[in-house]
Design an enzyme around this catalytic site. Structure first.
Site, PDB file in Angstrom:
ATOM      1  N   HIS A 121       4.483 -18.983 -55.197  1.00  0.00           N
ATOM      2  CA  HIS A 121       4.837 -20.784 -55.577  1.00  0.00           C
ATOM      3  C   HIS A 121       4.168 -21.430 -55.116  1.00  0.00           C
ATOM      4  CE1 HIS A 121       8.950 -19.806 -55.092  1.00  0.00           C
ATOM      5  NE2 HIS A 121       9.135 -18.762 -54.510  1.00  0.00           N
ATOM      6  N   GLU A 181      17.853 -13.204 -50.600  1.00  0.00           N
ATOM      7  CA  GLU A 181      17.038 -14.221 -50.070  1.00  0.00           C
ATOM      8  C   GLU A 181      17.943 -14.213 -48.655  1.00  0.00           C
ATOM      9  OE1 GLU A 181      14.400 -17.359 -50.672  1.00  0.00           O
ATOM     10  OE2 GLU A 181      13.489 -17.353 -49.261  1.00  0.00           O
ATOM     11  N   HIS A 198       4.648 -13.092 -56.236  1.00  0.00           N
ATOM     12  CA  HIS A 198       5.154 -14.065 -55.702  1.00  0.00           C
ATOM     13  C   HIS A 198       4.491 -14.703 -54.871  1.00  0.00           C
ATOM     14  CE1 HIS A 198       9.784 -14.427 -53.323  1.00  0.00           C
ATOM     15  NE2 HIS A 198       8.988 -15.222 -53.554  1.00  0.00           N
TER      16      HIS A 198
END
Ligand code: ADE
Ligand code: ZN
Length: 332
Positions: free
Chosen positions: A16, A197, A14
């Site tokens: 970005h 989230e 995970h």
């Protein structure tokens, strides 16, 4: 314990890549591409990293990404990241990228993918890290825009591992993306999505039912729904949890109050990751260490989190087993 957390073999699932843009490289690219920034110094940029929630972060994250234009920019960004990952014991990376953020500025999807892919190839040779790319659709944009993006990427789909879904969660349910995920899966791509989230547990259910995702990114709000927890446990559906991100974006007030241990105690397949480390104050090693300290995790619990990261990754089973065995023998 610090070096145990930092060096234990792990998979980063995970991350970005645009969220690894350190202010120093931001300034370098700003000069190289003649794109002005509203900040004068690196310190000024870092001082702006105080967020009240996901949206306040996304505003500054999309602004920073504007300096990324040419193929070597994406290559340099990912190459800098892999150097940091190697120092944190990372052996496998499944990296998110946001092509729509760049395409709206006239940068082609191909430019982004080629730059990142070249860096992935070099990471294998230089650091022994295997890596794959996950193309994320921006959920604040339409399902049609996502489909357009996928179609632009399909000519080089062999360079992609899967698709994901990110950006502002509240008010942007998975429903919008049913079609594009079906197409991506039919093309042989893996499917993951951010869910739970800031958004409700119902978005996790919808992402599983409608998008048929194999992994939930974040997913920390699942504990509000016991039947969902049972389903995640039964299916060994992984949750990629990002503790420092969750504190920075105010999902939890403090690391000590994070529900990671509760997720583990519920028997879920959770692992620790870094999300946007240049913005949230730490790469994966730091996430492991800070969380270990805050939740007083034992060595065996840290080992379990590292082992889970390999179980959750998209490598073939034989390689996953080998990597899990490395975790088991690490430091003993
Ligand atoms: N894009 C980058 N980081 C993100 C996050 N934590 N949630 C949603 N979208 C993102
Ligand atoms: Zn994320």
């Amino acid at each position: 314990m610090d070096s145990f957390c930092r060096n234990i073999p792990k998979a980063e699932l995970h991350l970005h890549i645009e969220g690894t843009l350190e202010p120093e490289l931001m300034f370098e690219l700003s000069r190289r591409n003649d794109i002005p920034l509203r900040f004068k110094t690196v310190d000024e940029v870092r001082a702006a990293y105080e967020f009240t929630g996901l949206q306040s972060f996304l505003d500054i994250y999309y602004e920073g990404a504007k300096v990324l234009v040419h193929e070597p920019d994406f290559y340099d960004l990912a190459t800098a990241y892999f150097g940091r990952a190697a120092a944190d014991g990372v052996r496998r990376v499944e990296m998110f990228f946001d092509p729509q953020t760049h395409m709206e500025r006239g940068v082609s999807c191909e430019t982004v993918v080629h730059g990142l892919f070249r860096a992935c190839e070099d990471a294998q040779a230089k650091h022994g890290i295997s890596a794959g790319l996950i193309l994320c659709f921006l959920r604040h944009l339409s399902g049609e825009a996502a489909m357009q993006t996928l179609k632009e990427a399909l000519p080089f789909k062999e360079k992609l591992l899967g698709v994901g879904l990110d950006s502002a969660e509240k008010g942007h349910p998975p429903t919008k993306f049913t079609e594009v995920f079906a197409r991506a899966r039919a093309e042989g791509l893996h499917a993951v999505a951010h869910a739970g989230e800031e958004g409700p547990p119902a978005y996790i259910r919808d992402a599983l039912d409608l998008l048929k995702i194999e992994r939930v990114d974040h997913g920390v709000r699942c504990l509000e729904d016991p039947a969902l927890v049972a389903r995640l446990k039964e299916g060994r559906i992984p949750l990629t949890v990002c503790p420092l991100s969750n504190v920075k974006l105010r999902v939890f007030d403090a690391l000590e109050g994070h529900n990671l241990r509760a997720l583990m105690d519920a028997g879920l397949l959770v692992s620790i990751h870094s999300d946007d480390p240049a913005y949230f104050g730490g790469y994966i090693g730091e996430n492991f260490y800070a969380t270990q300290k805050a939740l007083d995790l034992s060595r065996e619990e840290v080992r379990r989190l590292a082992r889970n990261s390999f179980e959750a990754c998209f490598l073939p089973d034989a390689q996953k087993r080998e990597l899990r065995a490395e975790v088991d023998s690490f430091g003993s």
